[in-house]
Write an enzyme that holds these catalytic residues in place. Structure first.
Site, mmCIF file in Angstrom:
data_model
loop_
_atom_site.group_PDB
_atom_site.id
_atom_site.type_symbol
_atom_site.label_atom_id
_atom_site.label_comp_id
_atom_site.label_asym_id
_atom_site.label_seq_id
_atom_site.Cartn_x
_atom_site.Cartn_y
_atom_site.Cartn_z
ATOM 1 N N PRO A 2 64.589 -18.899 37.548
ATOM 2 C CA PRO A 2 63.456 -20.304 38.091
ATOM 3 C C PRO A 2 62.663 -19.506 38.985
ATOM 4 O O PRO A 2 63.047 -18.578 40.047
ATOM 5 C CB PRO A 2 65.024 -21.269 39.030
ATOM 6 C CG PRO A 2 66.096 -20.272 38.084
ATOM 7 C CD PRO A 2 65.594 -19.057 37.912
ATOM 8 N N GLU A 3 61.410 -20.073 39.004
ATOM 9 C CA GLU A 3 60.005 -19.651 39.894
ATOM 10 C C GLU A 3 60.507 -20.931 41.018
ATOM 11 O O GLU A 3 61.315 -21.647 41.278
ATOM 12 C CB GLU A 3 59.543 -19.476 39.362
ATOM 13 C CG GLU A 3 59.287 -18.066 38.054
ATOM 14 C CD GLU A 3 58.316 -18.013 37.365
ATOM 15 O OE1 GLU A 3 57.008 -18.319 37.545
ATOM 16 O OE2 GLU A 3 58.823 -17.551 36.375
#
Ligand SMILES: [Zn+2]
Length: 272
Positions: A2-3
């Site tokens: 996840p960014e």
């Protein structure tokens, strides 16, 4: 992993349903000994119990729950972590690593296949976030900042974008997407970009992140939002994991290379 867009989606989803709630109790799985940083897990559980969630912030890829008594609960999902909100109970899975009961009967459930996820409970937030660069969607992130930053670096531009101490929250997906939007080769030395091209990259970084935020993030493999739903942006990416498929602009097959140990996707014709 996840960014920024994925972590921000979780934050926005959790805000209206957990702010104001009190954590009634916590449990950390004995098979996740590295999940809690700086504190023994039983001490973490003891200290977080009874705390009211006052707000949720995000810095880079970190979720930061502001608790009463001046405590901050930091969560980093790393590779495969998921922070799920369930009104009834946490899912029955061997990958359930921690649970947090809330005073409305709901649960926050931390599920993590690979066990790289990490948590902190600190009174000084900077213990978690002090090494992070500016937020790319904030006013602190300007074309002048990016230009000064890149001028000092001779490494490939892709590596500079992934450095969390330079810019917080960009990972492999949105580095590749931003470089495509800007028409810049990921292999190009960071300090070789002209000022106008840096300005274009600055705008492209924001565009890549905003587009993904609008689609509630990308779910290439493991990412799910706080309700267990996939994001939609992986269906719309321009280069990431499109190896061999035609570039949407020129038709040239998208190329995949290893750069700084990370797989990197780009159009060899559109990106110079
Ligand atoms: Zn192309």
């Amino acid at each position: 992993m996840p960014e920024l867009p994925e972590v921000e989606t979780i934050r926005r989803d959790l805000l209206p349903i957990v702010v104001g709630r009190t954590i009634t109790g916590a449990w950390v799985s004995p098979n996740a000994p590295r999940l809690v940083q700086l504190l023994p897990p039983d001490e973490f559980c003891r200290q977080i119990a009874g705390r009211r969630i006052e707000d949720i912030d995000r810095r880079g890829k970190y979720l930061l729950f502001r608790l009463d008594g001046g405590l901050h609960w930091g969560v980093h999902l790393r590779m495969t972590g998921r922070l799920l909100h369930d009104v009834n109970e946490c899912p029955e899975t061997p990958y359930l690593r921690a649970t947090f009961g809330l005073d409305d009967g709901a649960w926050l459930c931390f599920v993590d296949l690979r066990k790289f996820g990490t948590m902190w409970l600190v009174d000084d937030e900077s213990l978690v976030t002090s090494k992070l660069g500016p937020e790319p969607l904030s006013d602190d992130f300007t074309p002048a900042y990016l230009h000064a930053l890149l001028k000092r670096r001779s490494a490939p531009i892709k590596a500079a974008l992934l450095d969390q101490s330079a810019i917080a929250g960009i990972g492999n997906i949105y580095a590749d997407e931003a470089l495509f939007i800007a028409g810049i080769s990921p292999k190009r030395a960071a300090n070789s970009l002209s000022k106008p091209r840096v300005a274009r990259l600055h705008a492209a970084i924001r565009e890549a992140l905003e587009l993904a935020l609008g689609d509630r993030g990308s779910s290439f493999r493991d990412y799910l939002d706080a309700s267990g739903r996939e994001g939609g942006h992986h269906l719309k990416v321009k280069v990431f994991r499109r190896t061999g498929l035609p570039c949407y602009v020129c038709g040239t097959p998208i190329t995949r290379i290893r750069l700084g140990g990370r797989s990197t996707h780009f159009c060899p014709k559109c990106q110079r």
